[in-house]
Design an enzyme around this catalytic site. Sequence first.
Site, short mmCIF file in Angstrom:
data_model
loop_
_atom_site.label_atom_id
_atom_site.label_comp_id
_atom_site.label_asym_id
_atom_site.label_seq_id
_atom_site.Cartn_x
_atom_site.Cartn_y
_atom_site.Cartn_z
N LEU A 110 4.99 -5.74 12.06
CA LEU A 110 4.45 -4.64 12.85
C LEU A 110 3.00 -4.88 13.20
CD1 LEU A 110 6.06 -1.54 11.17
CD2 LEU A 110 6.50 -2.49 13.42
N ARG A 162 4.86 7.86 -6.18
CA ARG A 162 5.55 6.68 -6.69
C ARG A 162 5.03 6.18 -8.02
NH1 ARG A 162 6.07 3.43 -0.94
NH2 ARG A 162 7.67 4.84 -0.15
N ARG A 198 -0.25 3.64 -2.33
CA ARG A 198 0.08 3.99 -0.95
C ARG A 198 1.13 5.09 -0.91
NH1 ARG A 198 4.11 2.82 2.44
NH2 ARG A 198 5.06 1.15 1.23
C1 LIG Z 1 12.35 -2.54 1.41
C2 LIG Z 1 11.08 -1.99 1.98
C3 LIG Z 1 11.07 -0.72 2.57
C4 LIG Z 1 9.90 -0.20 3.10
N1 LIG Z 1 9.93 1.04 3.68
C5 LIG Z 1 8.79 1.53 4.24
C6 LIG Z 1 8.82 2.80 4.91
O1 LIG Z 1 9.84 3.49 4.96
N2 LIG Z 1 7.67 3.24 5.46
C7 LIG Z 1 6.52 2.52 5.43
O2 LIG Z 1 5.52 2.97 5.99
N3 LIG Z 1 6.48 1.31 4.82
C8 LIG Z 1 7.59 0.80 4.24
N4 LIG Z 1 7.54 -0.43 3.61
C9 LIG Z 1 6.32 -1.22 3.68
C10 LIG Z 1 6.18 -1.88 5.04
O3 LIG Z 1 7.45 -2.26 5.51
C11 LIG Z 1 5.31 -3.13 5.02
O4 LIG Z 1 4.14 -2.90 4.32
C12 LIG Z 1 4.92 -3.53 6.43
O5 LIG Z 1 6.05 -3.62 7.25
C13 LIG Z 1 4.16 -4.83 6.46
O6 LIG Z 1 3.97 -5.22 7.81
P1 LIG Z 1 3.06 -6.45 8.18
O7 LIG Z 1 3.12 -6.56 9.66
O8 LIG Z 1 1.74 -6.31 7.55
O9 LIG Z 1 3.74 -7.72 7.50
P2 LIG Z 1 5.23 -8.34 7.61
O10 LIG Z 1 6.16 -7.49 8.34
O11 LIG Z 1 5.58 -8.79 6.24
O12 LIG Z 1 5.03 -9.61 8.52
C14 LIG Z 1 4.43 -10.77 8.07
C15 LIG Z 1 4.49 -11.79 9.17
O13 LIG Z 1 3.65 -12.88 8.83
C16 LIG Z 1 4.34 -14.09 8.99
N5 LIG Z 1 3.77 -15.01 8.02
C17 LIG Z 1 3.51 -14.82 6.70
N6 LIG Z 1 2.92 -15.91 6.18
C18 LIG Z 1 2.79 -16.80 7.18
C19 LIG Z 1 2.25 -18.10 7.26
N7 LIG Z 1 1.68 -18.69 6.23
N8 LIG Z 1 2.32 -18.72 8.45
C20 LIG Z 1 2.88 -18.13 9.55
N9 LIG Z 1 3.37 -16.89 9.51
C21 LIG Z 1 3.34 -16.24 8.34
C22 LIG Z 1 5.79 -13.77 8.80
O14 LIG Z 1 6.57 -14.71 9.46
C23 LIG Z 1 5.86 -12.39 9.43
O15 LIG Z 1 6.03 -12.53 10.82
C24 LIG Z 1 8.71 -0.95 3.06
C25 LIG Z 1 8.72 -2.20 2.47
C26 LIG Z 1 9.89 -2.72 1.90
C27 LIG Z 1 9.83 -4.01 1.19
#
Ligand SMILES: Cc1cc2nc3c(=O)[nH]c(=O)nc-3n(C[C@H](O)[C@H](O)[C@H](O)COP(=O)(O)OP(=O)(O)OC[C@H]3O[C@@H](n4cnc5c(N)ncnc54)[C@H](O)[C@@H]3O)c2cc1C
Lengths: 246, 637
Positions: free
Chosen positions: B43, B330, B435
Amino acid sequence: MKLILHVWRQKNPAQAGRMVRYEANDVNPDMSMVELLDVVNEELILKSEEPIAFEHDCREGICGSCGFMINGIAHGPEAATTVCQLSMRHFKDGDELYIEPWRAKAFPIIKDLVVDRSAFDRIIEAGGYISVPTGSAPDGNVILVPKDASDRAMDAAACIGCGACVAACPNASAALFTGAKIAHLGLLPQGQPERHQRALSMVRQFNAEQFGSCTNIGECEAVCPKEIKLEVIARMNRDFIHASLS
Amino acid sequence: MLLDSRAPSGPIEKLWDQARFEMKLVNPANKRKHTIIVVGSGLAGASAAATLGELGYNVKCFCFQDSPRRAHSIAAQGGINAAKNYHGDGDSVFRLFYDTLKGGDFRSREPNVYRLAQISVDIIDQCVAQGVPFAREYGGTLANRSFGGAQVSRTFYARGQTGQQLLLGAYQALERQVDSGHVQMFPRTEMLDLVVVDGHARGIVTRNLVTGRIESHAADSVVLATGGYGNVYFLSTNAKGSNCTAIWRAYKHGAAFANPCFTQIHPTCIPVSGEYQSKLTLMSESLRNDGRIWVPKKAKDKRPPNQIPEDERDYYLERRYPSFGNLVPRDVASRNAKAVCDEGRGVGETGLGVYLDFSDAIRQFGVDLVRERYGNLFEMYQRITDEDPYKVPMRIYPAMHYAMGGLWVDYFLMSTIPGLFVTGEANFSDHGANRLGASALMQGLSDGYFVLPYTVGDYIAGTKLEKIDASHSAFTRAEAGVTELTARLLGIQGRRTVDWFHRRLGKIMWDDCGMSRTAAGLESAISQIRELREEYWKDVKVAGSADDLNQSLEKAGRVADFFELGELMCLDALHRKESCGGHFREEYQTADGEAQRNDEEFSYVAAWEYKGADQAPVLHKEPLTFEYVHPSQRSYK
Ligand SMILES: Cc1cc2nc3c(=O)[nH]c(=O)nc-3n(C[C@H](O)[C@H](O)[C@H](O)COP(=O)(O)OP(=O)(O)OC[C@H]3O[C@@H](n4cnc5c(N)ncnc54)[C@H](O)[C@@H]3O)c2cc1C
Ligand code: SF4
Ligand code: FES
């Protein structure tokens, strides 16, 4: 329990592949199919052999990374279940499992069970979106969306882009995948302005990739882990014809 | 190291407007001459890359999966918060701000959290316009639910697949920019190093995960959106590929790491069932709205749940927290589950589980309503456990879920390395020590759609950067370092697999740096981690070669970083001699066992600076001041 696995091993696109037999002797019925492969791989590594390459990430049936054929069925025998959620309790002691990658021209094999599905991204790139620049949106409640439309849009939007539909289709068509996106966006008021152009561009891209065309066999619907319905294909065809005529 | 939050001063509701007004702008005609690297397509990353592309920058976006659509954000179930107050139930920007700050146990920065609450409303509008099929009322308006203990209905959701739908919205926006030529996407590509030139982040070094090629990418600014580090515990609710490599390698180049010990354990996950277990599955916490949590009053009571009479059950959350009951936050719910299991009252074969019982809800509302509300979750539970929650209570246990800690960033989301921005779960910014449910999705999209596009532009407009490309010696040096590390991992050829080590590391972290922590436990954890790490570098066995798809090698590099991060987490937990949010130190609790914060000494962000492989990291403190919300002891009694 004990299972015999026959797994497709192929080092890279250039080399020929073959089925290799492995014995899994200590299978716990609560394991998932991919956990079983983990266990087999741990043994292979310790024997200095290359582990079986397969894709997976979320392991809860939502990211669409995983997927392979088990005894000729995409994602295996359980309905509406990806291989990462397929529990080994559905098999019995002594079963033989033939595990192969998706086979489709549009999904070339990269290694073992890993295939290249980037054609799906290119279909979305061709028009699988609503053009709305960041910050230009009206309040979320300005355009009302009938509950039924949003529910049906959600049904179609549940597609995880796994590719099982293509693998199961005798024509290797991507109609279910493409139709699901066209239906999702086309069912919503927000998706109307670009509706027909979207169908046109996406279907053109789908034809430009190496997918076959849809002849209404329905194998895709049967294997789809998210139970996407064939009616999305009918919708796609309607929107496409409308666009081609106008 | 200077920790300047650069937060503007003035009335809090005007800060973001004022900051935006003061920002320098890049001439539209020049934008395409500036390259911005976005690592990550979750996201946070996809929304940032799409918006920066739309503004006209030349964007390069990276992810390790085969498609940006598969980022771990896809797995979020419950929903996303926004202060829309569509229900007139008393919600407001200020209330969301207040709840987030209090929920975080007063360990986050007021101006950032306020901005998050302000932007929350724009996110919903944007996503609706993109075609995200949010749940609707019969009249066609957006539906909401109350979530994670909030006392207002501010959570927007798309069935149990909110993360998936929001991510697909962002992914589609991203693909639109790929089509227009503004964004170049690099899937199956892992960032393995950050390149800093003259003190500024100028690019990254990556490995192509199919061919093994090590490559350099130069840019004017680098954004890390690489997600959380929960997998340091091996078992967590995170996707298997989630890792800390990108932020860890940036840390080694001088980006401060903030509050690494602030991790969130989610109370409602399916318990561990065997040695082979590879991950844990979350059951949405919306289940706590109607399910009642209990354990037997007697220890070691092995009777099946339906044979335990009502008066021999302990509904311990309802008993201890009469006003919030099963809906306590939580951290509180998780800690209490652990406490009853430690007393020997846990259920299931392992004794590490508590019941989440729907029989009262079924009696009261009927099975149809319960099915309508939770049908898909019950199905998922049954698929995994082979037990029917309509008939037997679910068994749940806490599991590692979310990292509040991450790279330190200022108000502009820039790290301590100029030009390096960090967003989403990878930064530390908005959630303090705990959180609230449905707030991570909000943060990722707020950062990506609405904050970074401005702040990155401000940096680019205000910074004179020398023209460089990937032939610069800093890149060749970094490439050599990465190649050497890979060769080293492949060269050990020891007797144990990467997973063998990772499981052990995870166990140490869970036992001693998990739901409750003590000085003695943390000290022992640090020495155990060091020993295990040493063994790793002597005895790990990585199969295959460097020049093709090699998943065992990918894991090996990530686990090497987890070892180092794990140690820093323990160090941080050891130094924080208080209990707050997800960080519970047994030595610091009230007479009735609640977390005891120490604002006098610990009202600060702990930011750690890397000093070299054999040196202890140095602690810097960013003091936290509260002008609008007065820190109080959290009470859910
Ligand atoms: C099961 C579950 C349910 C959840 N439910 C909720 C909810 O209902 N509401 C809520 O607000 N939050 C929820 N969360 C938390 C939330 O989903 C995450 O905190 C959030 O989506 C993280 O988004 P992000 O974009 O920061 O990272 P991510 O979506 O983890 O994306 C990381 C990106 O980085 C890339 N990446 C990582 N390392 C590298 C690297 N070294 N080189 C190249 N690319 C890399 C990956 O390919 C990926 O594209 C939930 C989490 C889980 C685990
Ligand atoms: S339509 Fe179904 S089978 Fe095809 S990609 Fe989507 S989820 Fe997979
Ligand atoms: S691993 Fe994500 S769907 Fe199977």
